[in-house]
Scaffold this motif. Structure first.
Motif, short mmCIF file in Angstrom:
data_model
loop_
_atom_site.label_atom_id
_atom_site.label_comp_id
_atom_site.label_asym_id
_atom_site.label_seq_id
_atom_site.Cartn_x
_atom_site.Cartn_y
_atom_site.Cartn_z
N GLU A 59 -26.35 -63.23 66.39
CA GLU A 59 -25.00 -63.76 66.42
C GLU A 59 -24.32 -63.29 65.14
O GLU A 59 -24.93 -63.26 64.07
N TYR A 60 -23.06 -62.93 65.27
CA TYR A 60 -22.32 -62.37 64.15
C TYR A 60 -21.19 -63.30 63.70
O TYR A 60 -20.75 -64.17 64.45
N PRO A 65 -14.80 -62.93 51.86
CA PRO A 65 -14.22 -62.00 50.87
C PRO A 65 -15.25 -61.52 49.85
O PRO A 65 -15.24 -60.35 49.46
N ALA A 66 -16.15 -62.39 49.42
CA ALA A 66 -17.18 -61.98 48.46
C ALA A 66 -18.13 -60.95 49.07
O ALA A 66 -18.53 -59.99 48.39
N GLU A 67 -18.50 -61.11 50.34
CA GLU A 67 -19.38 -60.14 51.01
C GLU A 67 -18.67 -58.80 51.20
O GLU A 67 -19.28 -57.74 51.05
N LYS A 68 -17.38 -58.82 51.51
CA LYS A 68 -16.61 -57.59 51.63
C LYS A 68 -16.55 -56.87 50.28
O LYS A 68 -16.74 -55.65 50.20
N PHE A 77 -16.52 -48.56 45.36
CA PHE A 77 -15.09 -48.87 45.43
C PHE A 77 -14.81 -50.18 44.70
O PHE A 77 -15.67 -51.05 44.61
N ASP A 78 -13.57 -50.32 44.22
CA ASP A 78 -13.18 -51.53 43.50
C ASP A 78 -12.79 -52.66 44.43
O ASP A 78 -12.84 -53.83 44.03
N SER A 79 -12.40 -52.33 45.67
CA SER A 79 -11.96 -53.38 46.60
C SER A 79 -12.28 -52.99 48.03
O SER A 79 -12.49 -51.81 48.34
N TRP A 80 -12.27 -53.98 48.90
CA TRP A 80 -12.49 -53.76 50.34
C TRP A 80 -11.38 -52.86 50.89
O TRP A 80 -11.64 -51.94 51.66
N ASP A 81 -10.13 -53.12 50.50
CA ASP A 81 -9.00 -52.32 51.00
C ASP A 81 -9.15 -50.86 50.62
O ASP A 81 -8.86 -49.96 51.41
N GLU A 82 -9.59 -50.59 49.38
CA GLU A 82 -9.82 -49.21 48.94
C GLU A 82 -10.93 -48.56 49.76
O GLU A 82 -10.84 -47.40 50.16
N TYR A 83 -11.99 -49.31 50.03
CA TYR A 83 -13.12 -48.85 50.85
C TYR A 83 -12.64 -48.48 52.25
O TYR A 83 -12.90 -47.39 52.75
N VAL A 84 -11.88 -49.37 52.89
CA VAL A 84 -11.37 -49.13 54.25
C VAL A 84 -10.44 -47.92 54.25
O VAL A 84 -10.55 -47.04 55.12
N GLY A 103 -19.62 -45.28 61.41
CA GLY A 103 -18.71 -46.33 61.88
C GLY A 103 -17.83 -46.88 60.77
O GLY A 103 -16.87 -47.59 61.04
N GLY A 104 -18.11 -46.55 59.52
CA GLY A 104 -17.32 -47.06 58.41
C GLY A 104 -17.59 -48.52 58.13
O GLY A 104 -18.58 -49.09 58.58
N PRO A 105 -16.70 -49.17 57.38
CA PRO A 105 -16.92 -50.57 57.00
C PRO A 105 -16.86 -51.49 58.22
O PRO A 105 -16.04 -51.30 59.11
N ASN A 106 -17.75 -52.46 58.22
CA ASN A 106 -17.79 -53.43 59.31
C ASN A 106 -17.42 -54.79 58.74
O ASN A 106 -18.03 -55.25 57.77
N GLU A 107 -16.44 -55.44 59.34
CA GLU A 107 -15.99 -56.74 58.86
C GLU A 107 -16.91 -57.88 59.28
O GLU A 107 -16.73 -59.01 58.85
N GLN A 108 -17.90 -57.55 60.15
CA GLN A 108 -18.82 -58.59 60.60
C GLN A 108 -20.20 -58.38 59.98
O GLN A 108 -20.56 -57.29 59.59
#
Length: 177
Positions: A59-60, A65-68, A77-84, A103-108
């Motif tokens: 289950e996902y 925000p801390a995990e991202k 990367f310095d931030s999730w947004d920069e990574y994406v 697949g790149g960054p996964n939000e789950q």
């Protein structure tokens, strides 16, 4: 053991008797593979000592925000947004070169893992080897199920070397459950 293409992994639980398998060893020491439980999809199954076939389920949930932030910093990367943003501009080669999955960054992320009953009806082959147990020896079996219950495990032979009769020849080739 390397099989070409997609396959499923099989965990053989302690307490499952495999014909012609060394009694002093545990079947959990082997990385078992199969291509015959439905369509192979890189799933993980478990042959339980209860005689049932179980499938790993997950289950996902959304990453916090801390995990991202941790995922982003793990890739430099310095931030999730920069990574994406970086991942959106790269092709598969560019991602792999940076150590990022295609697949790149996964939000789950996985929230919970558990074993669910697969209710197998029919049979499937599974194969495994371990040079730590027997150099160059590979075990091949067929597991037979009726309405979810394991009926028998049949030794199909050995791949990649000597004769199956050379190894524990007095042991039965079928174990009934």
């Amino acid at each position: 053991m390397v099989l070409m293409g997609l396959f499923d992994e099989l965990v053989v639980e302690d307490g499952v008797e495999l014909p012609k398998f060394p009694q002093e060893c545990s079947p959990t020491e082997i990385e078992w593979q199969t291509k015959e439980i439905g369509r192979p999809a890189m799933q993980t199954y478990k042959l339980a000592s209860s005689g049932r076939l179980l499938r790993r389920q997950r289950e996902y949930r959304q990453k916090t925000p801390a995990e991202k932030h941790e995922a982003a910093t793990n890739h430099g990367f310095d931030s999730w947004d920069e990574y994406v943003a970086f991942c959106e501009t790269q092709d598969a080669h560019g991602l792999i070169k940076r150590g990022i999955s295609v697949g790149g960054p996964n939000e789950q992320t996985v929230d919970e893992e558990f074993w669910g009953d697969h209710n197998m009806h029919g049979s499937f082959e599974f194969h495994g080897s371990s040079d730590d147990i027997e150099a160059g020896f590979s075990w091949s079996y067929e597991a037979r199920f009726t309405r979810g219950d394991l009926d028998a495990i049949v030794f199909l032979g050995e791949r990649g070397g000597g004769e199956p009769s050379d190894y524990k020849p007095d042991e039965p080739t079928t174990v009934q459950f």
